[in-house]
Design a protein around this motif. Structure first.
Motif, PDB file in Angstrom:
ATOM      1  N   TRP A 273      23.126  42.643   4.047  1.00 23.78           N
ATOM      2  CA  TRP A 273      23.501  41.602   3.097  1.00 23.78           C
ATOM      3  C   TRP A 273      24.674  41.983   2.207  1.00 23.78           C
ATOM      4  CZ3 TRP A 273      22.120  36.848   3.757  1.00 23.78           C
ATOM      5  CH2 TRP A 273      20.890  36.538   4.351  1.00 23.78           C
ATOM      6  N   GLY A 274      24.976  43.295   2.108  1.00 32.42           N
ATOM      7  CA  GLY A 274      26.046  43.701   1.204  1.00 32.42           C
ATOM      8  C   GLY A 274      26.993  44.697   1.818  1.00 32.42           C
ATOM      9  N   PRO A 275      27.660  44.356   2.944  1.00 30.59           N
ATOM     10  CA  PRO A 275      28.489  45.349   3.634  1.00 30.59           C
ATOM     11  C   PRO A 275      29.691  45.824   2.835  1.00 30.59           C
ATOM     12  CG  PRO A 275      28.893  43.151   4.511  1.00 30.59           C
ATOM     13  CD  PRO A 275      27.703  43.035   3.592  1.00 30.59           C
ATOM     14  N   ASN A 276      30.104  45.065   1.825  1.00 24.62           N
ATOM     15  CA  ASN A 276      31.294  45.437   1.051  1.00 24.62           C
ATOM     16  C   ASN A 276      30.944  46.037  -0.303  1.00 24.62           C
ATOM     17  OD1 ASN A 276      33.090  44.416   3.050  1.00 24.62           O
ATOM     18  ND2 ASN A 276      32.686  42.332   2.309  1.00 24.62           N
ATOM     19  N   ASP A 277      29.673  46.312  -0.515  1.00 23.63           N
ATOM     20  CA  ASP A 277      29.233  46.890  -1.787  1.00 23.63           C
ATOM     21  C   ASP A 277      29.392  48.408  -1.711  1.00 23.63           C
ATOM     22  OD1 ASP A 277      27.893  47.837  -4.023  1.00 23.63           O
ATOM     23  OD2 ASP A 277      26.330  46.303  -3.925  1.00 23.63           O
ATOM     24  N   PRO A 278      30.248  49.021  -2.531  1.00 23.52           N
ATOM     25  CA  PRO A 278      30.477  50.468  -2.448  1.00 23.52           C
ATOM     26  C   PRO A 278      29.249  51.294  -2.811  1.00 23.52           C
ATOM     27  CG  PRO A 278      31.526  49.556  -4.414  1.00 23.52           C
ATOM     28  CD  PRO A 278      31.061  48.381  -3.585  1.00 23.52           C
ATOM     29  N   LYS A 279      28.251  50.679  -3.460  1.00 24.23           N
ATOM     30  CA  LYS A 279      27.048  51.421  -3.838  1.00 24.23           C
ATOM     31  C   LYS A 279      26.072  51.547  -2.674  1.00 24.23           C
ATOM     32  CE  LYS A 279      25.902  48.627  -7.167  1.00 24.23           C
ATOM     33  NZ  LYS A 279      26.998  47.658  -7.038  1.00 24.23           N
ATOM     34  N   ILE A 280      26.326  50.823  -1.605  1.00 24.13           N
ATOM     35  CA  ILE A 280      25.403  50.797  -0.469  1.00 24.13           C
ATOM     36  C   ILE A 280      25.857  51.778   0.601  1.00 24.13           C
ATOM     37  CG2 ILE A 280      24.489  49.363   1.396  1.00 24.13           C
ATOM     38  CD1 ILE A 280      24.592  46.999  -0.502  1.00 24.13           C
ATOM     39  N   ASN A 281      24.939  52.600   1.062  1.00 28.49           N
ATOM     40  CA  ASN A 281      25.252  53.562   2.114  1.00 28.49           C
ATOM     41  C   ASN A 281      25.412  52.861   3.455  1.00 28.49           C
ATOM     42  OD1 ASN A 281      25.074  55.818   0.393  1.00 28.49           O
ATOM     43  ND2 ASN A 281      22.842  55.812   0.571  1.00 28.49           N
TER      44      ASN A 281
ATOM     45  N   ILE B 189      27.469  35.902   5.589  1.00 23.96           N
ATOM     46  CA  ILE B 189      26.313  35.571   6.410  1.00 23.96           C
ATOM     47  C   ILE B 189      25.763  34.237   5.915  1.00 23.96           C
ATOM     48  CG2 ILE B 189      23.975  36.228   7.103  1.00 23.96           C
ATOM     49  CD1 ILE B 189      24.762  39.132   6.656  1.00 23.96           C
ATOM     50  N   ASP B 190      25.855  33.223   6.751  1.00 24.77           N
ATOM     51  CA  ASP B 190      25.327  31.911   6.374  1.00 24.77           C
ATOM     52  C   ASP B 190      23.815  31.849   6.547  1.00 24.77           C
ATOM     53  OD1 ASP B 190      27.817  30.170   5.816  1.00 24.77           O
ATOM     54  OD2 ASP B 190      28.303  31.159   7.706  1.00 24.77           O
ATOM     55  N   LEU B 191      23.315  32.515   7.575  1.00 24.47           N
ATOM     56  CA  LEU B 191      21.876  32.584   7.828  1.00 24.47           C
ATOM     57  C   LEU B 191      21.554  33.937   8.439  1.00 24.47           C
ATOM     58  CD1 LEU B 191      21.084  29.153   9.564  1.00 24.47           C
ATOM     59  CD2 LEU B 191      20.355  29.830   7.275  1.00 24.47           C
ATOM     60  N   LEU B 192      20.348  34.441   8.164  1.00 27.24           N
ATOM     61  CA  LEU B 192      19.867  35.633   8.841  1.00 27.24           C
ATOM     62  C   LEU B 192      18.519  35.302   9.470  1.00 27.24           C
ATOM     63  CD1 LEU B 192      20.042  39.294   7.535  1.00 27.24           C
ATOM     64  CD2 LEU B 192      18.279  38.501   9.077  1.00 27.24           C
TER      65      LEU B 192
ATOM     66  N   ILE C 206      10.107  43.217   6.803  1.00 27.21           N
ATOM     67  CA  ILE C 206      11.550  42.973   6.919  1.00 27.21           C
ATOM     68  C   ILE C 206      11.906  41.593   6.359  1.00 27.21           C
ATOM     69  CG2 ILE C 206      11.641  41.948   9.252  1.00 27.21           C
ATOM     70  CD1 ILE C 206      14.081  43.733   9.787  1.00 27.21           C
ATOM     71  N   TYR C 207      11.009  40.636   6.579  1.00 24.07           N
ATOM     72  CA  TYR C 207      11.238  39.288   6.042  1.00 24.07           C
ATOM     73  C   TYR C 207      11.225  39.321   4.511  1.00 24.07           C
ATOM     74  CZ  TYR C 207      10.456  34.186   5.590  1.00 24.07           C
ATOM     75  OH  TYR C 207      10.538  32.847   5.291  1.00 24.07           O
ATOM     76  N   THR C 208      10.204  39.965   3.951  1.00 23.19           N
ATOM     77  CA  THR C 208      10.128  40.072   2.494  1.00 23.19           C
ATOM     78  C   THR C 208      11.304  40.856   1.940  1.00 23.19           C
ATOM     79  OG1 THR C 208       7.716  39.964   2.582  1.00 23.19           O
ATOM     80  CG2 THR C 208       8.690  40.865   0.572  1.00 23.19           C
ATOM     81  N   SER C 209      11.741  41.876   2.645  1.00 22.97           N
ATOM     82  CA  SER C 209      12.875  42.678   2.173  1.00 22.97           C
ATOM     83  C   SER C 209      14.132  41.834   2.044  1.00 22.97           C
ATOM     84  CB  SER C 209      13.109  43.857   3.112  1.00 22.97           C
ATOM     85  OG  SER C 209      12.024  44.761   3.085  1.00 22.97           O
ATOM     86  N   SER C 210      14.391  40.970   3.023  1.00 20.80           N
ATOM     87  CA  SER C 210      15.555  40.083   2.940  1.00 20.80           C
ATOM     88  C   SER C 210      15.379  39.050   1.835  1.00 20.80           C
ATOM     89  CB  SER C 210      15.776  39.376   4.278  1.00 20.80           C
ATOM     90  OG  SER C 210      16.558  40.154   5.147  1.00 20.80           O
TER      91      SER C 210
END
Length: 289
Positions: free
Chosen positions: A78-86, A104-107, A202-206
């Motif tokens: 969900w956050g590929p451009n976030d520098p805090k995310i590994n 991402i319009d839908l996952l 995984i659903y709850t995580s998203s």
């Protein structure tokens, strides 16, 4: 797979599937189905011409049935451009080098649901109750004390979360498209119990990731039957194509309505939804405690 070239005119759907986790099911059909999806949603008829071009991006490896793998993976999707995310915690070079779409319009997450024969969209994700060990014999390990810790990844997240997608509308469209496809009335349902295992997790995580961001929870989860013969995988692949079409149609219609009404959130109250015929419901509640 590296970065994904994108067009602002494309509607992007990201899809994940799971790796095997039970000895009696050495092949997980969720991944077999996901990995066979087309790169673009096929045009079906003139009615679909009102939709933008729909790109289907599949996470390039089956997700390990491991709590911590999933917990680390979801923010990277969900956050590929976030520098805090590994970088993604991939098991293979394809997974480690994968760069998700910036938009991402839908996952759509897909998982396996044992020997049952029906296909079920899950309505609710749950925060607590994960007492089963994962494929590496590990428990999730979240405790009651975590809920009071501001550093907990799900701090403040409600005990139950629902997708912001109108799943009742999706189900109606999905049934119609699937019958049109092959003339068979497939058993397609909505469920309110995702199982308190990795599928639910995984659903709850998203859902929780988007909830914490204050973003529209544009995520769905599909449980598919366990059968992984070529014939059943082909049926599942066709049904998921039509599910993607239905999800996009519902979301696109909601966006258009939101624009017409000058609203920022097109989702109606869950209580206002009239469940589609065959949806699983709980009297007086939309989720089980």
């Amino acid at each position: 797979m590296g970065s994904v070239e994108e067009s602002p005119e494309e509607f992007t759907v990201l899809v994940t599937g799971f790796a095997p986790f039970k000895s009696e099911y050495p092949v997980n059909p969720s991944w077999e189905i996901a990995s066979r999806l087309p790169e673009y949603l096929p045009r079906k008829d003139s009615s679909s011409s009102t939709l933008p071009r729909v790109r289907i991006v599949v996470y390039p490896e089956p997700v390990r049935v491991n709590y911590q793998t999933v917990r680390k993976l979801i923010p990277t999707l969900w956050g590929p451009n976030d520098p805090k995310i590994n970088p993604p915690p991939g098991d293979t070079d394809a997974g480690r080098s994968f760069v998700p779409p910036a938009k991402i319009d839908l996952l759509l997450h897909i998982g396996m649901a044992g020997p049952r024969l029906h296909y079920a969209l899950e309505r609710v994700g749950r925060r607590d109750g994960y007492n089963l060990r994962d494929v590496d014999d590990q428990l999730l390990g979240d405790t009651a004390a975590d809920r009071a810790d501001p550093n907990w990844v799900w701090y403040g997240v409600p005990a139950a979360l629902e997708s912001d997608l109108d799943l009742d509308d999706v189900l109606q469209r999905w049934r119609a498209h699937s019958t049109d496809r092959d003339g068979v009335n497939h058993d397609l349902r909505i469920s309110v119990d995702a199982g308190r295992y990795l599928c639910d997790f995984i659903y709850t995580s998203s859902l929780a990731h988007l909830w914490k961001q204050g973003a529209r929870r544009r995520v769905a989860f599909l449980h598919v039957p366990a059968a992984a013969t070529p014939e059943r995988v082909a049926v599942g692949q066709g049904l998921v194509v039509e599910l993607v079409r239905s999800l996009v149609e519902t979301e696109w219609a909601a966006r258009q309505q939101a624009g017409t009404d000058n609203k920022t959130d097109a989702k109606e109250s869950a209580a206002a939804h009239v469940p589609a015929d065959g949806a699983d419901t709980v009297t007086g509640k939309w989720y089980r405690d």
